[in-house]
Design an enzyme around this catalytic site. Structure first.
Site, short mmCIF file in Angstrom:
data_model
loop_
_atom_site.label_atom_id
_atom_site.label_comp_id
_atom_site.label_asym_id
_atom_site.label_seq_id
_atom_site.Cartn_x
_atom_site.Cartn_y
_atom_site.Cartn_z
N LYS A 241 -32.37 -96.21 -48.19
CA LYS A 241 -32.73 -96.63 -46.83
C LYS A 241 -31.47 -97.02 -46.05
O LYS A 241 -31.24 -96.54 -44.93
CB LYS A 241 -33.71 -97.81 -46.87
CG LYS A 241 -34.17 -98.25 -45.49
CD LYS A 241 -34.84 -99.61 -45.53
CE LYS A 241 -33.80 -100.71 -45.54
NZ LYS A 241 -34.38 -102.05 -45.32
N ASP A 259 -38.42 -98.08 -44.02
CA ASP A 259 -38.52 -99.54 -44.14
C ASP A 259 -39.99 -99.94 -44.16
O ASP A 259 -40.88 -99.09 -44.26
CB ASP A 259 -37.75 -100.22 -43.02
CG ASP A 259 -38.43 -100.05 -41.66
OD1 ASP A 259 -39.35 -99.20 -41.55
OD2 ASP A 259 -38.05 -100.75 -40.71
#
Length: 405
Positions: A241, A259
Site C-alpha cells: 500500500k 487502505d
C-alpha cells in the site's frame, strides 16, 4: 383508365402475343379512318373507348393466374417494420437517460442490487461508470499527505497508519524541519524522534520504522528513494500500500492504494468480496485500465472519507446513490445526510496544510497547524460548504480532528 390499361398490357404479351398483335391491327385502322374523316373523330374515339371496355373483361381471366405477382411486390413491404426496429432500440437505449435526473433525489429511488450472476462484462461497466461519476464529484482528488519529495512522502505514508492524514500533516513539519534528509533521520536520537511523533499514535513503532527506512535508503540506495515496487517493499515499515502511494504520486507510476476506505467501498459496491489487500488489489486491477489506478484510488478514498463513512454513510447526500447496491445502509434523508458530510463537503477544513491549488479553487479549506483552533462548520444557510468559517475554541462535533482517517 390509362393506368388500368398499362397493367393489362403486361399479361397480354406474356399469355397471347398473337392475339395482341391481331387486335392491334384494327386499332391502327380505326385511327386512320378517324384521322381521315376529321369531324367524326370524337365519335370514333368514343367507339374506340367503348370497344376497349370489353377488352378489359376478356383480359381479366388470364390475369387471375397472375394475381400473385402483386403479392411478390408486397413482400418488400414486410421488411419495412424491420426498419422501424432500430427506432425502438434507440428509444430503449434512451430510456435510461430519463433516470439521470434521479441523481439529484436519491431518496426517491431504490436502486436494484446487481444480480447474483452478474457477468464480468457487466461488472466492469458498472465499476467504470461509478469511477467516472466520482471523477466528476472530486475532480480535485489528490494525495492528502503534505510532501515535497519522495522521501517526505514515504515517511509520511508510514506515519499515517492508524491515524488521520491531518494529524500526520500537522506533525511532519517539525520532523522534516529537524531531519530533512534520510542521512539526518538515520542518525537521529530515537527518543527525540519519538517525542515528535507522539501525536500520531504508536510512536515507538513508527520511530523504529522511519529511522530504519532512512538507514536503508542511506546504505542501500545512496540516500534516494527507489522507484521500483520490489525495492520499496524491502524498506522497513513499507508494504504494498505504501509503495503504491509513493509510486503513483511521487514517480507517476500507476498503483492501487488498498487502505481501509478502499476496502470498505469496493465491497459495498460489490466489485469484489475479497478481504485480503493483495486479493482486492488483483480483483480491482482487473476492472480498470492500469492508467486509471492511481486516480481511482484517490476517488474512492475521497468518497470514503467525505460521504461513504464506515459507521453511518450519508446515503441521502451521495451522488452515486442510483448506482450503489448498498444504498440504504446509511441515512437516506437528504437533510440529515447533509449533516454527516465531512471535510470540504461539510464545510470543514481538509487534511492538508498545503493542499494543491485545484483543491483551493474548488472551495477546499487548508488544515490548520498542530495546536491551532480548527474552524467550525458554517451554520445552516450561513454560507456554502467549503467557504471559510470563523475559528472556534475547539474542534466542532464531527470535525476531522475527532474522526479517524
Amino acid at each position: 383508365m390509362a393506368a388500368a390499361s398499362n397493367k393489362v398490357a403486361a399479361p397480354k404479351k406474356a399469355v397471347a402475343p398473337k392475339t395482341a398483335a391481331k387486335k392491334s391491327a384494327p386499332a391502327k385502322a380505326v385511327a386512320r379512318k378517324t384521322s381521315a374523316s376529321g369531324t367524326p373523330a370524337k365519335a370514333t374515339v368514343t367507339k374506340t373507348s367503348a370497344s376497349s371496355a370489353p377488352a378489359k373483361a376478356t383480359t381479366r381471366k388470364p390475369t387471375l393466374a397472375k394475381k400473385t405477382a402483386p403479392a411478390k411486390k408486397a413482400a418488400p413491404a414486410a421488411v419495412t417494420p424491420a426498419k422501424a426496429t432500430p427506432a425502438k432500440a434507440a428509444s430503449a437505449k434512451a430510456a435510461p437517460a430519463k433516470a439521470s435526473p434521479t441523481k439529484a433525489a436519491p431518496t426517491k429511488i431504490t436502486p436494484a442490487k446487481p444480480p447474483r450472476n452478474e457477468s464480468h462484462t457487466a461488472l466492469v461497466r458498472r465499476a467504470r461508470r461509478i469511477n467516472r461519476e466520482l471523477g466528476e464529484v472530486y475532480p480535485y482528488a489528490h494525495p492528502e499527505l503534505d510532501f515535497e519529495n519522495p522521501f517526505q512522502l514515504v515517511v509520511a505514508t508510514v506515519l499515517s497508519a492508524q491515524t488521520t492524514d491531518l494529524r500526520v500533516n500537522q506533525t511532519t513539519p517539525a520532523l522534516f524541519g529537524k531531519y530533512p534528509t534520510p542521512e539526518d533521520l538515520a542518525a537521529a536520537n530515537p527518543e527525540e524522534v519519538e517525542e515528535i511523533l507522539r501525536p500520531t499514535g504508536f510512536f515507538r513503532a513508527k520511530t523504529k520504522s522511519v529511522i530504519g527506512l532512512s538507514r536503508a535508503l542511506r546504505d542501500d540506495f545512496g540516500g534516494e528513494v527507489p522507484g521500483r515496487l520490489e525495492d520499496l517493499v524491502k524498506l522497513p515499515g513499507v508494504g504494498r500500500k505504501t509503495a503504491f502511494v509513493v509510486l503513483g504520486n511521487a514517480f507517476g507510476r500507476p498503483g492501487i492504494t488498498v487502505d481501509t476506505h478502499f476496502q470498505r467501498l469496493v465491497r459495498r459496491w460489490q466489485w469484489t468480496d475479497a478481504t485480503e489487500p493483495d486479493k482486492i488489489e488483483a480483483a480491482i486491477g482487473g476492472l480498470f485500465p492500469k492508467s486509471e489506478w492511481t486516480m481511482l484510488s484517490h476517488h474512492v478514498i475521497f468518497h470514503g472519507r467525505r460521504i461513504c463513512h464506515a459507521r453511518k454513510p450519508a446515503c441521502g447526500a451521495c451522488p452515486i446513490a442510483p448506482l450503489c447496491p448498498a444504498y440504504g445502509e446509511g441515512e437516506t434523508d437528504p437533510e440529515k445526510a447533509q449533516k454527516l458530510l465531512k471535510y470540504e463537503k461539510g464545510g470543514f477544513p481538509g487534511q492538508r496544510l498545503n493542499p494543491p491549488q485545484s483543491y483551493l479553487d474548488a472551495g477546499g479549506i487548508p488544515a490548520p497547524p498542530l495546536g491551532a483552533a480548527i474552524p467550525s462548520a458554517p451554520a445552516p444557510g450561513a454560507s456554502a460548504p467549503g467557504a471559510p468559517a470563523p475559528a472556534s475554541a475547539g474542534p466542532a462535533p464531527g470535525s476531522p480532528a475527532r474522526e479517524a482517517g
